[in-house]
Design a protein around this motif. Structure first.
Motif, PDB file in Angstrom:
ATOM      1  N   GLY A  71      42.161 -37.265 -29.784  1.00 55.10           N
ATOM      2  CA  GLY A  71      40.931 -36.329 -29.868  1.00 55.10           C
ATOM      3  C   GLY A  71      40.298 -36.685 -31.396  1.00 55.10           C
ATOM      4  N   ILE A  72      41.261 -36.745 -32.259  1.00 57.20           N
ATOM      5  CA  ILE A  72      40.499 -36.869 -33.724  1.00 57.20           C
ATOM      6  C   ILE A  72      40.257 -38.079 -34.102  1.00 57.20           C
ATOM      7  CG2 ILE A  72      41.092 -36.428 -36.262  1.00 57.20           C
ATOM      8  CD1 ILE A  72      42.850 -34.113 -35.227  1.00 57.20           C
ATOM      9  N   LEU A  73      40.991 -39.203 -33.844  1.00 60.90           N
ATOM     10  CA  LEU A  73      40.802 -40.541 -34.262  1.00 60.90           C
ATOM     11  C   LEU A  73      40.023 -41.425 -33.368  1.00 60.90           C
ATOM     12  CD1 LEU A  73      44.527 -41.305 -35.573  1.00 60.90           C
ATOM     13  CD2 LEU A  73      42.478 -40.532 -36.908  1.00 60.90           C
ATOM     14  N   LEU A 117      42.206 -26.387 -29.432  1.00 54.19           N
ATOM     15  CA  LEU A 117      42.038 -26.879 -28.038  1.00 54.19           C
ATOM     16  C   LEU A 117      43.504 -27.198 -27.306  1.00 54.19           C
ATOM     17  CD1 LEU A 117      40.352 -27.459 -25.363  1.00 54.19           C
ATOM     18  CD2 LEU A 117      40.118 -29.672 -26.435  1.00 54.19           C
ATOM     19  N   ASN A 118      44.339 -27.826 -28.202  1.00 55.74           N
ATOM     20  CA  ASN A 118      45.618 -28.517 -27.482  1.00 55.74           C
ATOM     21  C   ASN A 118      46.775 -27.782 -28.099  1.00 55.74           C
ATOM     22  OD1 ASN A 118      44.348 -30.955 -26.538  1.00 55.74           O
ATOM     23  ND2 ASN A 118      44.275 -31.893 -28.458  1.00 55.74           N
ATOM     24  N   PHE A 119      46.800 -26.644 -28.645  1.00 58.95           N
ATOM     25  CA  PHE A 119      47.814 -25.581 -28.963  1.00 58.95           C
ATOM     26  C   PHE A 119      48.322 -25.100 -27.620  1.00 58.95           C
ATOM     27  CE2 PHE A 119      49.822 -21.852 -30.195  1.00 58.95           C
ATOM     28  CZ  PHE A 119      50.755 -22.217 -31.207  1.00 58.95           C
ATOM     29  N   PRO A 120      47.542 -24.402 -26.694  1.00 60.85           N
ATOM     30  CA  PRO A 120      48.112 -24.175 -25.496  1.00 60.85           C
ATOM     31  C   PRO A 120      49.124 -24.875 -24.701  1.00 60.85           C
ATOM     32  CG  PRO A 120      45.787 -23.262 -25.510  1.00 60.85           C
ATOM     33  CD  PRO A 120      46.319 -24.371 -26.846  1.00 60.85           C
ATOM     34  N   SER A 121      48.749 -26.233 -24.736  1.00 64.51           N
ATOM     35  CA  SER A 121      49.488 -27.206 -24.162  1.00 64.51           C
ATOM     36  C   SER A 121      51.000 -27.381 -24.377  1.00 64.51           C
ATOM     37  CB  SER A 121      48.849 -28.695 -24.436  1.00 64.51           C
ATOM     38  OG  SER A 121      47.567 -28.572 -23.429  1.00 64.51           O
ATOM     39  N   MET A 171      45.603 -17.707 -22.360  1.00 65.27           N
ATOM     40  CA  MET A 171      45.474 -18.245 -23.695  1.00 65.27           C
ATOM     41  C   MET A 171      44.012 -18.848 -23.763  1.00 65.27           C
ATOM     42  SD  MET A 171      49.196 -19.514 -25.181  1.00 65.27           S
ATOM     43  CE  MET A 171      48.455 -19.852 -26.657  1.00 65.27           C
ATOM     44  N   ARG A 172      43.574 -19.550 -22.867  1.00 69.64           N
ATOM     45  CA  ARG A 172      42.312 -20.072 -22.917  1.00 69.64           C
ATOM     46  C   ARG A 172      40.946 -19.407 -22.604  1.00 69.64           C
ATOM     47  NH1 ARG A 172      43.031 -25.474 -23.904  1.00 69.64           N
ATOM     48  NH2 ARG A 172      45.048 -26.380 -23.509  1.00 69.64           N
ATOM     49  N   PHE A 215      51.249 -32.594 -27.610  1.00 74.96           N
ATOM     50  CA  PHE A 215      50.441 -31.679 -28.643  1.00 74.96           C
ATOM     51  C   PHE A 215      49.891 -32.788 -29.491  1.00 74.96           C
ATOM     52  CE2 PHE A 215      49.780 -29.347 -32.754  1.00 74.96           C
ATOM     53  CZ  PHE A 215      48.755 -28.679 -32.340  1.00 74.96           C
ATOM     54  N   MET A 216      50.754 -33.690 -30.061  1.00 75.70           N
ATOM     55  CA  MET A 216      50.338 -34.710 -31.294  1.00 75.70           C
ATOM     56  C   MET A 216      49.686 -35.889 -30.734  1.00 75.70           C
ATOM     57  SD  MET A 216      54.140 -34.888 -33.466  1.00 75.70           S
ATOM     58  CE  MET A 216      53.482 -36.496 -34.200  1.00 75.70           C
TER      59      MET A 216
END
Length: 412
Positions: A69-71, A83-87, A131-132, A62-63
């Motif tokens: 994705g962000i950086l 988007l990544n929480f289901p993982s 979930m998606r 997740f991290m």
């Protein structure tokens, strides 16, 4: 390595391999290689909780995906987290299902393990797909197929790991077994000289007591000779205790089970190869036997062949060859050790089995060798009721032929 360190390493590995993924269908559902690493760690780490591993790996994936994705990709923070929480939930569910299905209990069964891995993988992915909002019959089929493939790859990798682990353990066992047998065979060789010392002590004690009887009317000599007899008797008792201790040790090993000739040759070959390497020589060596049979007093074979082979190595130059062979007839076993070394001079041959006789000297110190190797062999051959013959020709080579009655080796 501590459990905490193991958990950290596993979560890092799964997180990194989790970035190796593909999209089999047009959806947000990813199939990554991280799951295979996760499964392998659960199977291999007996002392570690699959649920704890799942939590840490889920957080790690997740991290990692959020950071990328962000950086790196400059995605929106909220969208990336959603988007990544289901993982994260995928790994949490996966770990709980593995705990419930008791994967570790069935991991020695290929069918059960692959089925549990495929089922767990599929259920976790189906929940993630729900979930998606990207679930349909086509996606379910793909999920089940991928689950089966990942489960199969995981178990094949696990079998490979176990095979390699077993190979390493067997190698270590063989090495220790070889060293132990060589140690015991060396102890047995030294026992011949302890037994000889016992006989010499008996003679000295007998002579001392004879002197006591002769001079018992002389108070001074009587006490002196009696003291000598007493001291020799104490030495004899010490020798006896040591000898009996060694004999008990040897008997424990020899009575445990017999050893096949092929195993004996394997151990001697391993030891000889190391000795040749340490001698910085390039010498070929081969072992052949007519029949593979069980040897009860196998340490006798170790002592005799080791001494003869080492003598051959010392007598050979580079490109020489040593052959060890076994033949037999109705009553006897014959061992031959043949080399293409320097050979032994004819006038020396009658003396080579005499204790202390040697023609070997250290090139640096000039110190002679002990000269007891061949006498060890002769003592053992005599003890077994056999005989030894030697043939040699200068610059051609030497052959030692050991003739041993069969019943001396097989305990018959």
């Amino acid at each position: 390595m501590s459990k905490i360190n193991k958990y950290i390493i596993i979560s890092l590995a799964v997180s990194l391999f989790g970035e190796l993924y593909f999209y089999p269908v047009e959806s947000g559902l990813k199939f990554s290689a991280g799951v295979i690493i996760f499964n392998l760690c659960v199977l291999m780490m007996e002392d570690m909780s699959e649920v704890v591993i799942a939590i840490l790996c889920g957080l790690g994936v997740f991290m990692t995906r959020n950071i990328f994705g962000i950086l790196l990709l400059h995605h929106d923070i909220i969208e990336t987290l959603v988007l990544n929480f289901p993982s994260l939930l995928y790994y949490l569910i996966y770990g709980v299902l593995l705990k419930i299905t008791k994967l570790k209990k069935y991991k020695n069964s290929i069918v059960n393990t692959i089925f549990i891995l495929a089922l767990t993988d599929s259920l976790s992915n189906i929940i993630e797909a729900v979930m998606r909002n990207s679930i349909n019959i086509h996606i379910v089929r793909i999920i089940i197929f991928v689950g089966f493939i990942r489960g199969s790859i995981t178990y094949l990798s696990y079998l490979t790991y176990n095979k390699q682990k077993l190979f390493i353990l067997n190698s270590e066992h063989q090495k220790r077994y070889t060293e132990l047998n060589l140690l015991i065979s060396n102890i047995q060789a030294e026992m011949f000289y302890l037994k000889k010392s016992m006989k010499d002590i008996e003679k000295v004690m007998s002579k001392s007591y004879s002197l006591y009887e002769t001079y018992k009317n002389n108070e001074y000599l009587r006490e002196k000779t009696l003291d000598i007899a007493r001291e020799v008797h104490e030495i004899k008792k010490d020798h006896y205790r040591v000898l009996k201790g060694f004999e008990a040790l040897i008997n424990n090993f020899e009575n445990e089970d017999a050893m096949t000739l092929s195993n004996i040759f394997t151990i001697i070959r391993d030891n000889t190869s190391r000795y040749i390497k340490e001698s910085n020589k390039e010498i070929g060596i081969s072992f052949h036997f007519q029949n593979d049979f069980a040897v009860v007093a196998h340490y006798n074979i170790f002592v005799m062949l080791n001494n003869l082979i080492i003598n051959s190595i010392d007598d050979c130059e580079n490109s020489a060859f040593i052959e060890i062979s076994e033949k037999e007839d109705e009553d006897n076993i014959y061992f031959e050790v043949t080399d293409t070394g320097k050979g032994i001079e004819e006038d020396i041959l009658p003396y080579i089995f005499n204790p202390g006789f040697t023609t070997k000297y250290d090139d640096i110190t000039g110190k002679s060798s002990t000269g007891i190797g061949l006498s060890h062999v002769k003592n053992i051959i005599d003890d077994l009721g056999g005989n030894i013959e030697v043939k040699s020709e200068i610059n051609v080579g030497t052959t030692f032929i050991l003739k041993i009655p069969k019943n001396s080796l097989n305990g018959g």
